[in-house]
Scaffold this motif. Structure first.
Motif, PDB file in Angstrom:
ATOM      1  N   ASP A 232     -67.125 -30.539  46.961  1.00 52.09           N
ATOM      2  CA  ASP A 232     -68.192 -30.925  46.035  1.00 52.09           C
ATOM      3  C   ASP A 232     -69.488 -30.163  46.300  1.00 52.09           C
ATOM      4  OD1 ASP A 232     -66.516 -32.688  44.785  1.00 52.09           O
ATOM      5  OD2 ASP A 232     -67.374 -34.496  45.691  1.00 52.09           O
ATOM      6  N   ALA A 233     -69.681 -29.738  47.537  1.00 52.75           N
ATOM      7  CA  ALA A 233     -70.911 -29.021  47.902  1.00 52.75           C
ATOM      8  C   ALA A 233     -70.809 -27.519  47.644  1.00 52.75           C
ATOM      9  CB  ALA A 233     -71.235 -29.268  49.375  1.00 52.75           C
ATOM     10  N   GLY A 234     -69.759 -27.096  46.956  1.00 49.95           N
ATOM     11  CA  GLY A 234     -69.614 -25.687  46.627  1.00 49.95           C
ATOM     12  C   GLY A 234     -68.784 -24.901  47.615  1.00 49.95           C
ATOM     13  N   GLY A 235     -68.136 -25.592  48.550  1.00 51.06           N
ATOM     14  CA  GLY A 235     -67.369 -24.897  49.571  1.00 51.06           C
ATOM     15  C   GLY A 235     -65.876 -24.915  49.355  1.00 51.06           C
ATOM     16  N   PHE A 236     -65.435 -25.101  48.106  1.00 47.70           N
ATOM     17  CA  PHE A 236     -63.998 -25.242  47.864  1.00 47.70           C
ATOM     18  C   PHE A 236     -63.231 -23.978  48.239  1.00 47.70           C
ATOM     19  CE2 PHE A 236     -60.330 -25.039  44.837  1.00 47.70           C
ATOM     20  CZ  PHE A 236     -59.585 -26.036  45.438  1.00 47.70           C
ATOM     21  N   ALA A 237     -63.726 -22.816  47.837  1.00 51.20           N
ATOM     22  CA  ALA A 237     -63.011 -21.577  48.156  1.00 51.20           C
ATOM     23  C   ALA A 237     -62.919 -21.382  49.668  1.00 51.20           C
ATOM     24  CB  ALA A 237     -63.715 -20.389  47.509  1.00 51.20           C
ATOM     25  N   ARG A 238     -63.977 -21.699  50.378  1.00 52.87           N
ATOM     26  CA  ARG A 238     -63.942 -21.587  51.832  1.00 52.87           C
ATOM     27  C   ARG A 238     -62.964 -22.587  52.437  1.00 52.87           C
ATOM     28  NH1 ARG A 238     -66.687 -24.386  55.549  1.00 52.87           N
ATOM     29  NH2 ARG A 238     -68.174 -25.194  54.015  1.00 52.87           N
ATOM     30  N   LEU A 239     -62.918 -23.799  51.860  1.00 54.77           N
ATOM     31  CA  LEU A 239     -61.981 -24.814  52.336  1.00 54.77           C
ATOM     32  C   LEU A 239     -60.544 -24.333  52.181  1.00 54.77           C
ATOM     33  CD1 LEU A 239     -61.602 -27.836  53.273  1.00 54.77           C
ATOM     34  CD2 LEU A 239     -61.447 -28.388  50.835  1.00 54.77           C
ATOM     35  N   VAL A 240     -60.227 -23.775  51.036  1.00 58.32           N
ATOM     36  CA  VAL A 240     -58.881 -23.249  50.801  1.00 58.32           C
ATOM     37  C   VAL A 240     -58.570 -22.134  51.792  1.00 58.32           C
ATOM     38  CG1 VAL A 240     -57.429 -21.976  49.167  1.00 58.32           C
ATOM     39  CG2 VAL A 240     -58.835 -23.890  48.366  1.00 58.32           C
ATOM     40  N   ARG A 241     -59.515 -21.235  51.974  1.00 54.44           N
ATOM     41  CA  ARG A 241     -59.285 -20.052  52.809  1.00 54.44           C
ATOM     42  C   ARG A 241     -59.202 -20.389  54.297  1.00 54.44           C
ATOM     43  NH1 ARG A 241     -63.424 -17.705  51.246  1.00 54.44           N
ATOM     44  NH2 ARG A 241     -64.820 -18.156  52.976  1.00 54.44           N
ATOM     45  N   GLU A 242     -60.068 -21.268  54.778  1.00 60.93           N
ATOM     46  CA  GLU A 242     -60.211 -21.467  56.219  1.00 60.93           C
ATOM     47  C   GLU A 242     -59.509 -22.709  56.755  1.00 60.93           C
ATOM     48  OE1 GLU A 242     -64.348 -21.408  57.168  1.00 60.93           O
ATOM     49  OE2 GLU A 242     -64.657 -19.372  56.371  1.00 60.93           O
ATOM     50  N   GLU A 243     -59.252 -23.707  55.885  1.00 61.70           N
ATOM     51  CA  GLU A 243     -58.691 -24.950  56.402  1.00 61.70           C
ATOM     52  C   GLU A 243     -57.324 -25.291  55.829  1.00 61.70           C
ATOM     53  OE1 GLU A 243     -60.037 -29.622  57.010  1.00 61.70           O
ATOM     54  OE2 GLU A 243     -61.526 -28.075  56.555  1.00 61.70           O
ATOM     55  N   LEU A 244     -57.105 -25.027  54.549  1.00 57.69           N
ATOM     56  CA  LEU A 244     -55.836 -25.413  53.930  1.00 57.69           C
ATOM     57  C   LEU A 244     -54.766 -24.340  54.138  1.00 57.69           C
ATOM     58  CD1 LEU A 244     -57.139 -27.022  50.601  1.00 57.69           C
ATOM     59  CD2 LEU A 244     -56.621 -28.127  52.794  1.00 57.69           C
TER      60      LEU A 244
ATOM     61  N   THR B  23     -53.720 -43.212  57.063  1.00 56.25           N
ATOM     62  CA  THR B  23     -54.382 -43.674  58.281  1.00 56.25           C
ATOM     63  C   THR B  23     -55.883 -43.450  58.162  1.00 56.25           C
ATOM     64  OG1 THR B  23     -54.227 -41.522  59.377  1.00 56.25           O
ATOM     65  CG2 THR B  23     -52.351 -43.036  59.639  1.00 56.25           C
ATOM     66  N   PRO B  24     -56.692 -44.175  58.933  1.00 59.97           N
ATOM     67  CA  PRO B  24     -58.144 -43.951  58.895  1.00 59.97           C
ATOM     68  C   PRO B  24     -58.524 -42.507  59.223  1.00 59.97           C
ATOM     69  CG  PRO B  24     -57.664 -46.027  59.974  1.00 59.97           C
ATOM     70  CD  PRO B  24     -56.341 -45.355  59.757  1.00 59.97           C
ATOM     71  N   ASP B  25     -57.858 -41.901  60.193  1.00 61.21           N
ATOM     72  CA  ASP B  25     -58.184 -40.518  60.550  1.00 61.21           C
ATOM     73  C   ASP B  25     -57.892 -39.568  59.396  1.00 61.21           C
ATOM     74  OD1 ASP B  25     -58.978 -41.301  63.038  1.00 61.21           O
ATOM     75  OD2 ASP B  25     -57.191 -40.598  64.095  1.00 61.21           O
ATOM     76  N   ARG B  26     -56.752 -39.782  58.737  1.00 63.29           N
ATOM     77  CA  ARG B  26     -56.400 -38.906  57.622  1.00 63.29           C
ATOM     78  C   ARG B  26     -57.369 -39.105  56.456  1.00 63.29           C
ATOM     79  NH1 ARG B  26     -51.216 -40.158  57.156  1.00 63.29           N
ATOM     80  NH2 ARG B  26     -50.494 -38.535  58.553  1.00 63.29           N
ATOM     81  N   SER B  27     -57.732 -40.354  56.176  1.00 67.79           N
ATOM     82  CA  SER B  27     -58.690 -40.621  55.106  1.00 67.79           C
ATOM     83  C   SER B  27     -60.050 -40.006  55.411  1.00 67.79           C
ATOM     84  CB  SER B  27     -58.831 -42.131  54.881  1.00 67.79           C
ATOM     85  OG  SER B  27     -57.686 -42.653  54.252  1.00 67.79           O
ATOM     86  N   GLU B  28     -60.469 -40.076  56.667  1.00 69.03           N
ATOM     87  CA  GLU B  28     -61.745 -39.475  57.052  1.00 69.03           C
ATOM     88  C   GLU B  28     -61.720 -37.967  56.840  1.00 69.03           C
ATOM     89  OE1 GLU B  28     -64.549 -39.033  61.057  1.00 69.03           O
ATOM     90  OE2 GLU B  28     -62.971 -40.565  60.975  1.00 69.03           O
ATOM     91  N   ARG B  29     -60.606 -37.337  57.207  1.00 67.87           N
ATOM     92  CA  ARG B  29     -60.489 -35.896  57.006  1.00 67.87           C
ATOM     93  C   ARG B  29     -60.491 -35.549  55.517  1.00 67.87           C
ATOM     94  NH1 ARG B  29     -56.083 -35.267  59.371  1.00 67.87           N
ATOM     95  NH2 ARG B  29     -54.635 -34.944  57.655  1.00 67.87           N
ATOM     96  N   ARG B  30     -59.793 -36.333  54.730  1.00 74.55           N
ATOM     97  CA  ARG B  30     -59.762 -36.071  53.287  1.00 74.55           C
ATOM     98  C   ARG B  30     -61.165 -36.224  52.687  1.00 74.55           C
ATOM     99  NH1 ARG B  30     -54.168 -35.998  52.155  1.00 74.55           N
ATOM    100  NH2 ARG B  30     -52.936 -37.730  52.982  1.00 74.55           N
ATOM    101  N   ALA B  31     -61.880 -37.269  53.092  1.00 74.82           N
ATOM    102  CA  ALA B  31     -63.229 -37.487  52.566  1.00 74.82           C
ATOM    103  C   ALA B  31     -64.141 -36.315  52.921  1.00 74.82           C
ATOM    104  CB  ALA B  31     -63.792 -38.797  53.104  1.00 74.82           C
ATOM    105  N   ARG B  32     -64.013 -35.792  54.125  1.00 79.33           N
ATOM    106  CA  ARG B  32     -64.811 -34.641  54.522  1.00 79.33           C
ATOM    107  C   ARG B  32     -64.448 -33.416  53.682  1.00 79.33           C
ATOM    108  NH1 ARG B  32     -63.400 -30.648  57.335  1.00 79.33           N
ATOM    109  NH2 ARG B  32     -61.612 -31.683  58.312  1.00 79.33           N
ATOM    110  N   GLN B  33     -63.165 -33.223  53.397  1.00 75.77           N
ATOM    111  CA  GLN B  33     -62.755 -32.092  52.568  1.00 75.77           C
ATOM    112  C   GLN B  33     -63.305 -32.215  51.148  1.00 75.77           C
ATOM    113  OE1 GLN B  33     -58.500 -32.334  53.100  1.00 75.77           O
ATOM    114  NE2 GLN B  33     -58.502 -30.864  54.788  1.00 75.77           N
ATOM    115  N   ILE B  34     -63.300 -33.415  50.596  1.00 72.11           N
ATOM    116  CA  ILE B  34     -63.868 -33.628  49.269  1.00 72.11           C
ATOM    117  C   ILE B  34     -65.357 -33.282  49.275  1.00 72.11           C
ATOM    118  CG2 ILE B  34     -64.515 -35.403  47.586  1.00 72.11           C
ATOM    119  CD1 ILE B  34     -61.849 -36.774  48.179  1.00 72.11           C
ATOM    120  N   ALA B  35     -66.072 -33.735  50.291  1.00 73.34           N
ATOM    121  CA  ALA B  35     -67.500 -33.449  50.385  1.00 73.34           C
ATOM    122  C   ALA B  35     -67.757 -31.952  50.462  1.00 73.34           C
ATOM    123  CB  ALA B  35     -68.099 -34.165  51.600  1.00 73.34           C
TER     124      ALA B  35
END
Length: 232
Positions: A106-118, A91-103
């Protein structure tokens, strides 16, 4: 006993199945999608590395690849266990969320993404599964941001699976946690109802990580599918 092929999900490796495989009755092959960048490539890997005839169990993203593989080779895949996955179109909403997670990654926030969102959305009762949460974190951080980007993009461009479901003529067991927010019970019900020979199993007190939260249930359902096929 018929062999079983296990297909992992996003940011997972064979450790996802560490509590399941000792409980399986037959020989087991675990595939690794680390180098694949499309769902179709993951399906190809399943068919390349799998034996001549087997039961296929796919978790989350691996379940999506499993559906593609089973539609391509129904004569080889005797039974299908789809665990914490769904067949809903992107869905567009899911794709938008995925694109934000990729960004963010890519900006160096992967560990924070795993810890706080996934991680917070994976388990129904996080405090009960502290060791499993650490394992999920270890698998994710070892996979890294580049693999995360490849696989999330694969999910974003995956084909609409709706047309595949009537082709899944083998017995299909759909297993999902009653508290799974990523592949929720309603989506699991639709998936089980859309295949010709579907069966739904809802796991109480379980979120998105049934192979880690309820490994005995997952193994029992895979073994039951194997026994059904052996006696057919």
């Amino acid at each position: 006993m018929i062999p079983v092929v296990l297909a992992p999900g996003l940011l997972c490796d064979d450790r996802l199945w560490s509590a399941v495989t000792p409980l399986l009755a037959g020989p087991v092959v675990t595939v690794d999608f680390a180098e694949d960048d499309t769902i179709e490539a993951m399906a190809d890997r399943i068919l390349t590395e799998g034996p001549e005839r087997f039961v296929l169990a796919g978790f989350s993203m691996g379940g999506m690849a499993a559906m593609v593989a089973a539609a391509r080779a129904p004569g080889r895949i005797a039974g299908l266990a789809l665990i914490d996955t769904h067949a809903e179109p992107e869905t567009p909403d899911r794709s938008e969320r995925r694109a934000r997670q990729i960004a963010t990654a890519d900006a160096g926030g992967f560990a924070r993404l795993v810890r706080e969102e996934l991680k917070p959305v994976y388990f129904a009762e996080p405090e009960v599964h502290e060791a499993e949460r650490r394992l999920v974190s270890d698998m994710a951080l070892e996979a890294g941001a580049r693999q995360f980007r490849r696989h999330v993009q694969a999910l974003m461009i995956r084909p609409d699976p709706t047309s595949l479901l009537p082709l899944l003529t083998m017995p299909v067991t759909v297993v999902t946690g009653e508290a799974d927010g990523l592949a929720p019970p309603d989506a699991a019900r639709r998936l089980a109802a859309a295949v010709p020979d579907g069966r739904l199993v809802l796991v109480p007190d379980c979120g998105h990580m049934a192979p880690l939260e309820a490994p005995a249930v997952v193994a029992a359902e895979i073994n039951a599918l194997c026994r059904q096929l052996e006696t057919a």
